[in-house]
Design a protein around this motif. Structure first.
Motif, PDB file in Angstrom:
ATOM      1  N   GLU A 127       1.014  -1.228  -0.092  1.00  0.00           N
ATOM      2  CA  GLU A 127       0.140   0.061   0.192  1.00  0.00           C
ATOM      3  C   GLU A 127       0.974   1.256  -0.040  1.00  0.00           C
ATOM      4  N   GLN A 128       2.077   1.296   0.761  1.00  0.00           N
ATOM      5  CA  GLN A 128       2.727   2.474   0.918  1.00  0.00           C
ATOM      6  C   GLN A 128       3.501   2.688  -0.646  1.00  0.00           C
ATOM      7  N   PHE A 129       4.107   1.568  -1.031  1.00  0.00           N
ATOM      8  CA  PHE A 129       4.420   1.660  -2.604  1.00  0.00           C
ATOM      9  C   PHE A 129       3.511   2.219  -3.552  1.00  0.00           C
ATOM     10  N   LEU A 130       2.412   1.376  -3.629  1.00  0.00           N
ATOM     11  CA  LEU A 130       1.404   2.019  -4.609  1.00  0.00           C
ATOM     12  C   LEU A 130       0.982   3.337  -4.287  1.00  0.00           C
ATOM     13  N   ALA A 131       1.029   3.837  -3.136  1.00  0.00           N
ATOM     14  CA  ALA A 131       0.420   5.166  -2.678  1.00  0.00           C
ATOM     15  C   ALA A 131       1.496   6.293  -2.984  1.00  0.00           C
ATOM     16  N   ASN A 132       2.787   5.819  -2.635  1.00  0.00           N
ATOM     17  CA  ASN A 132       3.833   6.760  -2.462  1.00  0.00           C
ATOM     18  C   ASN A 132       4.889   7.052  -3.557  1.00  0.00           C
ATOM     19  N   ASP A 133       5.207   5.727  -3.752  1.00  0.00           N
ATOM     20  CA  ASP A 133       6.470   5.456  -4.616  1.00  0.00           C
ATOM     21  C   ASP A 133       6.205   5.430  -6.177  1.00  0.00           C
ATOM     22  N   LEU A 134       5.180   4.471  -6.283  1.00  0.00           N
ATOM     23  CA  LEU A 134       4.590   4.238  -7.806  1.00  0.00           C
ATOM     24  C   LEU A 134       4.442   5.612  -8.562  1.00  0.00           C
ATOM     25  N   PRO A 135       3.644   6.681  -8.104  1.00  0.00           N
ATOM     26  CA  PRO A 135       3.336   7.969  -8.689  1.00  0.00           C
ATOM     27  C   PRO A 135       4.866   8.557  -9.129  1.00  0.00           C
ATOM     28  N   ILE A 136       5.623   8.471  -7.907  1.00  0.00           N
ATOM     29  CA  ILE A 136       7.030   9.224  -8.390  1.00  0.00           C
ATOM     30  C   ILE A 136       7.599   8.421  -9.654  1.00  0.00           C
ATOM     31  N   PHE A 137       7.648   7.216  -9.528  1.00  0.00           N
ATOM     32  CA  PHE A 137       8.120   6.353 -10.562  1.00  0.00           C
ATOM     33  C   PHE A 137       7.729   6.734 -11.990  1.00  0.00           C
ATOM     34  N   PHE A 138       6.168   6.806 -11.964  1.00  0.00           N
ATOM     35  CA  PHE A 138       5.400   7.007 -13.185  1.00  0.00           C
ATOM     36  C   PHE A 138       5.975   8.326 -13.766  1.00  0.00           C
ATOM     37  N   LYS A 139       5.996   9.365 -12.866  1.00  0.00           N
ATOM     38  CA  LYS A 139       6.556  10.652 -13.306  1.00  0.00           C
ATOM     39  C   LYS A 139       7.809  10.779 -13.999  1.00  0.00           C
ATOM     40  N   ASN A 140       8.728  10.015 -13.139  1.00  0.00           N
ATOM     41  CA  ASN A 140      10.115   9.996 -13.860  1.00  0.00           C
ATOM     42  C   ASN A 140      10.157   9.084 -15.229  1.00  0.00           C
ATOM     43  N   LEU A 141       9.197   8.110 -15.451  1.00  0.00           N
ATOM     44  CA  LEU A 141       9.179   7.646 -16.594  1.00  0.00           C
ATOM     45  C   LEU A 141       8.666   8.487 -17.477  1.00  0.00           C
ATOM     46  N   THR A 142       7.684   9.482 -17.436  1.00  0.00           N
ATOM     47  CA  THR A 142       7.192  10.139 -18.262  1.00  0.00           C
ATOM     48  C   THR A 142       8.197  11.595 -18.496  1.00  0.00           C
ATOM     49  N   LEU A 143       8.681  11.964 -17.565  1.00  0.00           N
ATOM     50  CA  LEU A 143       9.783  12.947 -17.900  1.00  0.00           C
ATOM     51  C   LEU A 143      10.997  12.586 -18.590  1.00  0.00           C
ATOM     52  N   LEU A 144      11.474  11.240 -18.312  1.00  0.00           N
ATOM     53  CA  LEU A 144      12.561  10.740 -18.949  1.00  0.00           C
ATOM     54  C   LEU A 144      12.291  10.143 -20.400  1.00  0.00           C
ATOM     55  N   GLY A 145      10.819  10.117 -20.832  1.00  0.00           N
ATOM     56  CA  GLY A 145      10.580   9.461 -21.894  1.00  0.00           C
ATOM     57  C   GLY A 145      11.003   7.805 -22.029  1.00  0.00           C
ATOM     58  N   ILE A 146      10.825   7.261 -20.893  1.00  0.00           N
ATOM     59  CA  ILE A 146      11.018   5.789 -20.640  1.00  0.00           C
ATOM     60  C   ILE A 146       9.727   5.106 -21.167  1.00  0.00           C
ATOM     61  N   ASP A 147       9.893   3.984 -22.010  1.00  0.00           N
ATOM     62  CA  ASP A 147       8.735   3.191 -22.481  1.00  0.00           C
ATOM     63  C   ASP A 147       8.560   2.178 -21.322  1.00  0.00           C
ATOM     64  N   LEU A 148       7.422   1.737 -21.065  1.00  0.00           N
ATOM     65  CA  LEU A 148       6.932   0.423 -20.088  1.00  0.00           C
ATOM     66  C   LEU A 148       7.576  -0.860 -20.575  1.00  0.00           C
ATOM     67  N   ARG A 149       7.770  -0.892 -22.008  1.00  0.00           N
ATOM     68  CA  ARG A 149       8.433  -2.057 -22.513  1.00  0.00           C
ATOM     69  C   ARG A 149       9.764  -2.211 -21.871  1.00  0.00           C
TER      70      ARG A 149
END
Length: 130
Positions: free
Chosen positions: A86-108
């Protein structure tokens, strides 16, 4: 143990204790280090470890058997995983997704790297010979 500035020390110690349970180093029925033993090992004040143990007791992760010591609860692993998930999904995952978007990293690419990581975890590591 290297402590971080942004989180209370007792919570960092709680993460350490939880990790030992998740890794199977401290199992239900096994006595975990006493307050004084863990304080000496981590080089912290025993009151800090006591606060950690009280916190984990309130969470139902460990139990105190009077006169014997502290032990992981029978369902400690499930409780720890649930809380950390729950902590990971609420706190860490949004930051992870933000970094993926900012850095242009594809989920594949993430999936490929995760598969490589998982493969490395499942194969025995051989020591490097000098």
């Amino acid at each position: 143990m290297e402590f971080r500035d942004k989180q209370a020390i007792y919570l960092q110690i709680a993460e350490y204790v939880s990790e030992q349970v998740l890794l199977g180093r401290w199992n239900a029925g096994d006595r975990i280090p006493s307050v004084r033993e863990l304080a000496a090992e981590l080089e912290v004040n025993p009151n800090t470890v006591m606060r950690t143990y009280e916190f984990l007791s309130q969470q139902g992760v460990i139990a105190n058997k009077r006169g014997i010591g502290y032990f992981p609860a029978d369902d400690a692993t499930d409780k720890i995983r649930s809380f950390r998930r729950e902590q990971f999904l609420a706190n860490d995952l949004p930051i992870f997704f933000k970094n993926l978007t900012l850095l242009g990293i594809d989920l594949r690419e993430i999936e490929q790297r995760y598969e490589q990581f998982a493969a490395m975890q499942s194969t025995p590591q051989t020591p490097v010979q000098p």
